[in-house]
Every structure is written in C-alpha cells, then in structure tokens.
Scaffold this motif. Sequence first.
Motif, PDB file in Angstrom:
ATOM      1  N   GLN A   1       0.824  -1.212   0.000  1.00  0.00           N
ATOM      2  CA  GLN A   1       0.000   0.000   0.000  1.00  0.00           C
ATOM      3  C   GLN A   1       0.858   1.261   0.000  1.00  0.00           C
ATOM      4  N   GLU A   2       1.967   1.240   0.715  1.00  0.00           N
ATOM      5  CA  GLU A   2       2.867   2.395   0.725  1.00  0.00           C
ATOM      6  C   GLU A   2       3.436   2.661  -0.663  1.00  0.00           C
ATOM      7  N   LEU A   3       3.822   1.599  -1.382  1.00  0.00           N
ATOM      8  CA  LEU A   3       4.335   1.762  -2.746  1.00  0.00           C
ATOM      9  C   LEU A   3       3.263   2.321  -3.671  1.00  0.00           C
ATOM     10  N   ILE A   4       2.041   1.868  -3.507  1.00  0.00           N
ATOM     11  CA  ILE A   4       0.941   2.366  -4.334  1.00  0.00           C
ATOM     12  C   ILE A   4       0.721   3.852  -4.067  1.00  0.00           C
ATOM     13  N   GLU A   5       0.687   4.230  -2.795  1.00  0.00           N
ATOM     14  CA  GLU A   5       0.448   5.629  -2.430  1.00  0.00           C
ATOM     15  C   GLU A   5       1.553   6.551  -2.952  1.00  0.00           C
TER      16      GLU A   5
ATOM     17  N   LEU B   1      -2.159   0.718  -9.660  1.00  0.00           N
ATOM     18  CA  LEU B   1      -2.670  -0.461  -8.952  1.00  0.00           C
ATOM     19  C   LEU B   1      -3.797  -0.073  -7.994  1.00  0.00           C
ATOM     20  N   LYS B   2      -3.711   1.122  -7.444  1.00  0.00           N
ATOM     21  CA  LYS B   2      -4.788   1.610  -6.574  1.00  0.00           C
ATOM     22  C   LYS B   2      -6.049   1.847  -7.405  1.00  0.00           C
ATOM     23  N   GLU B   3      -5.871   2.488  -8.552  1.00  0.00           N
ATOM     24  CA  GLU B   3      -7.000   2.768  -9.445  1.00  0.00           C
ATOM     25  C   GLU B   3      -7.698   1.474  -9.864  1.00  0.00           C
ATOM     26  N   ARG B   4      -6.925   0.423 -10.021  1.00  0.00           N
ATOM     27  CA  ARG B   4      -7.474  -0.866 -10.463  1.00  0.00           C
ATOM     28  C   ARG B   4      -7.951  -1.729  -9.297  1.00  0.00           C
ATOM     29  N   GLY B   5      -7.702  -1.282  -8.063  1.00  0.00           N
ATOM     30  CA  GLY B   5      -8.169  -2.011  -6.887  1.00  0.00           C
ATOM     31  C   GLY B   5      -7.390  -3.284  -6.596  1.00  0.00           C
ATOM     32  N   TRP B   6      -6.091  -3.272  -6.877  1.00  0.00           N
ATOM     33  CA  TRP B   6      -5.279  -4.466  -6.673  1.00  0.00           C
ATOM     34  C   TRP B   6      -4.668  -4.464  -5.276  1.00  0.00           C
ATOM     35  N   SER B   7      -4.414  -5.684  -4.772  1.00  0.00           N
ATOM     36  CA  SER B   7      -3.817  -5.839  -3.449  1.00  0.00           C
ATOM     37  C   SER B   7      -3.084  -7.168  -3.360  1.00  0.00           C
ATOM     38  N   VAL B   8      -2.314  -7.319  -2.292  1.00  0.00           N
ATOM     39  CA  VAL B   8      -1.705  -8.611  -1.970  1.00  0.00           C
ATOM     40  C   VAL B   8      -2.816  -9.471  -1.393  1.00  0.00           C
ATOM     41  N   LYS B   9      -2.956 -10.692  -1.910  1.00  0.00           N
ATOM     42  CA  LYS B   9      -4.076 -11.542  -1.502  1.00  0.00           C
ATOM     43  C   LYS B   9      -3.681 -12.691  -0.583  1.00  0.00           C
ATOM     44  N   GLY B  10      -2.442 -13.114  -0.625  1.00  0.00           N
ATOM     45  CA  GLY B  10      -2.035 -14.221   0.230  1.00  0.00           C
ATOM     46  C   GLY B  10      -0.667 -14.739  -0.138  1.00  0.00           C
TER      47      GLY B  10
ATOM     48  N   ARG C   1      15.921  -6.073 -21.994  1.00  0.00           N
ATOM     49  CA  ARG C   1      14.877  -5.132 -21.574  1.00  0.00           C
ATOM     50  C   ARG C   1      14.760  -5.236 -20.051  1.00  0.00           C
ATOM     51  N   VAL C   2      15.009  -4.118 -19.382  1.00  0.00           N
ATOM     52  CA  VAL C   2      14.994  -4.077 -17.918  1.00  0.00           C
ATOM     53  C   VAL C   2      13.858  -3.158 -17.469  1.00  0.00           C
ATOM     54  N   VAL C   3      13.021  -3.693 -16.593  1.00  0.00           N
ATOM     55  CA  VAL C   3      11.917  -2.937 -16.024  1.00  0.00           C
ATOM     56  C   VAL C   3      12.295  -2.607 -14.586  1.00  0.00           C
ATOM     57  N   THR C   4      12.125  -1.339 -14.213  1.00  0.00           N
ATOM     58  CA  THR C   4      12.437  -0.896 -12.860  1.00  0.00           C
ATOM     59  C   THR C   4      11.164  -0.374 -12.208  1.00  0.00           C
ATOM     60  N   VAL C   5      10.811  -0.980 -11.083  1.00  0.00           N
ATOM     61  CA  VAL C   5       9.645  -0.550 -10.316  1.00  0.00           C
ATOM     62  C   VAL C   5      10.113  -0.315  -8.886  1.00  0.00           C
ATOM     63  N   ALA C   6       9.927   0.906  -8.423  1.00  0.00           N
ATOM     64  CA  ALA C   6      10.282   1.269  -7.048  1.00  0.00           C
ATOM     65  C   ALA C   6      11.737   0.934  -6.715  1.00  0.00           C
ATOM     66  N   GLY C   7      12.631   1.125  -7.673  1.00  0.00           N
ATOM     67  CA  GLY C   7      14.050   0.889  -7.436  1.00  0.00           C
ATOM     68  C   GLY C   7      14.501  -0.549  -7.592  1.00  0.00           C
TER      69      GLY C   7
ATOM     70  N   GLY D   1       7.416  -8.275 -20.460  1.00  0.00           N
ATOM     71  CA  GLY D   1       5.967  -8.161 -20.339  1.00  0.00           C
ATOM     72  C   GLY D   1       5.446  -6.738 -20.299  1.00  0.00           C
ATOM     73  N   THR D   2       4.146  -6.641 -20.123  1.00  0.00           N
ATOM     74  CA  THR D   2       3.447  -5.364 -20.011  1.00  0.00           C
ATOM     75  C   THR D   2       3.414  -4.948 -18.548  1.00  0.00           C
ATOM     76  N   HIS D   3       3.542  -3.665 -18.284  1.00  0.00           N
ATOM     77  CA  HIS D   3       3.590  -3.170 -16.909  1.00  0.00           C
ATOM     78  C   HIS D   3       2.753  -1.914 -16.757  1.00  0.00           C
ATOM     79  N   VAL D   4       2.316  -1.643 -15.534  1.00  0.00           N
ATOM     80  CA  VAL D   4       1.622  -0.395 -15.247  1.00  0.00           C
ATOM     81  C   VAL D   4       2.610   0.755 -15.416  1.00  0.00           C
ATOM     82  N   ARG D   5       2.070   1.945 -15.709  1.00  0.00           N
ATOM     83  CA  ARG D   5       2.937   3.115 -15.876  1.00  0.00           C
ATOM     84  C   ARG D   5       3.498   3.607 -14.550  1.00  0.00           C
ATOM     85  N   SER D   6       2.755   3.339 -13.466  1.00  0.00           N
ATOM     86  CA  SER D   6       3.226   3.725 -12.139  1.00  0.00           C
ATOM     87  C   SER D   6       2.529   2.850 -11.107  1.00  0.00           C
ATOM     88  N   THR D   7       3.091   2.817  -9.913  1.00  0.00           N
ATOM     89  CA  THR D   7       2.487   1.997  -8.861  1.00  0.00           C
ATOM     90  C   THR D   7       1.097   2.493  -8.490  1.00  0.00           C
TER      91      THR D   7
END
Length: 136
Positions: A42-46, A110-119, A88-94, A101-107
Amino acid sequence: CEKLLPPTKGYHFMDGPYVEYRGNIDVKEREQFLEKLKVAYQELIEQDIPTQIQMLPAKEAENLCNRLAQNFNMSDFTSPSDPDPKVRVVTVAGWYCPCGGTHVRSTGELKERGWSVKGLRCKKGVVRVRYGPKDD
C-alpha cells in the motif's frame, strides 16, 4: 517487510497472478509477514512511483538485476547469436528485473485498479505471493 527473498518467477495474468521467491517463512511468522507485506504494498501504491523500461547492454543489465543476489541468468533474455546483446529491464520502485511483459505506468495505477496482496504460500523452499483485484 524486513525479509529479503530472491525473486525467481512471476506470472502476471488475470487468471491467478503471483510472484515466487526462493526461501521460506516459518509458519509462526507467516501471518505477520503477510500483514507487513500488505502495508509495504500500500505504501508503494500511495507513492505513485513511475515504472521505467529501458534496453541495456547485457552486462549492465546483469549488474543491476543481480546487484543483491544472482537471481537472473541474462543468457535467458538474449540470443547467443547477437554480438551486442541487450536486455529489456523494467524498474519498479528501485527494483530492477529483466522482463518482456506489459507493466503499469506507475504503482499508483494499482490503486486505481483495486489491486492488493491476496495471500502467500510456502512450499519446498518457494514462497509464492498472490496478488490481484481485491475480492468484493
């Protein structure tokens, strides 16, 4: 989350996305670990951190992606016949990862899409973290 597990595999499709890591989490620690992971997520998303995608020389990609542990074999991402292989190197949050693959433009997306850690599940030295849209 205070625990560093080397990533080994990811599956990022709607029918059951997950990321796998090498290691184990003691049964007594799993619930607390999962809660810490959810908070960190959640902190990364925010923070709405932009995703960076770049093509790098294989050696530079290896240095970045394997800076903490030997997680990736760059020959899996290049052609042996290429005299000047690039990855091809993808960098997310360092965090750097070779990925095609395809990736979100920013963390924040994920909030807009309602995603979370599920288990998570631990079996035979592999920790699998499931994520995806929140259950309604």
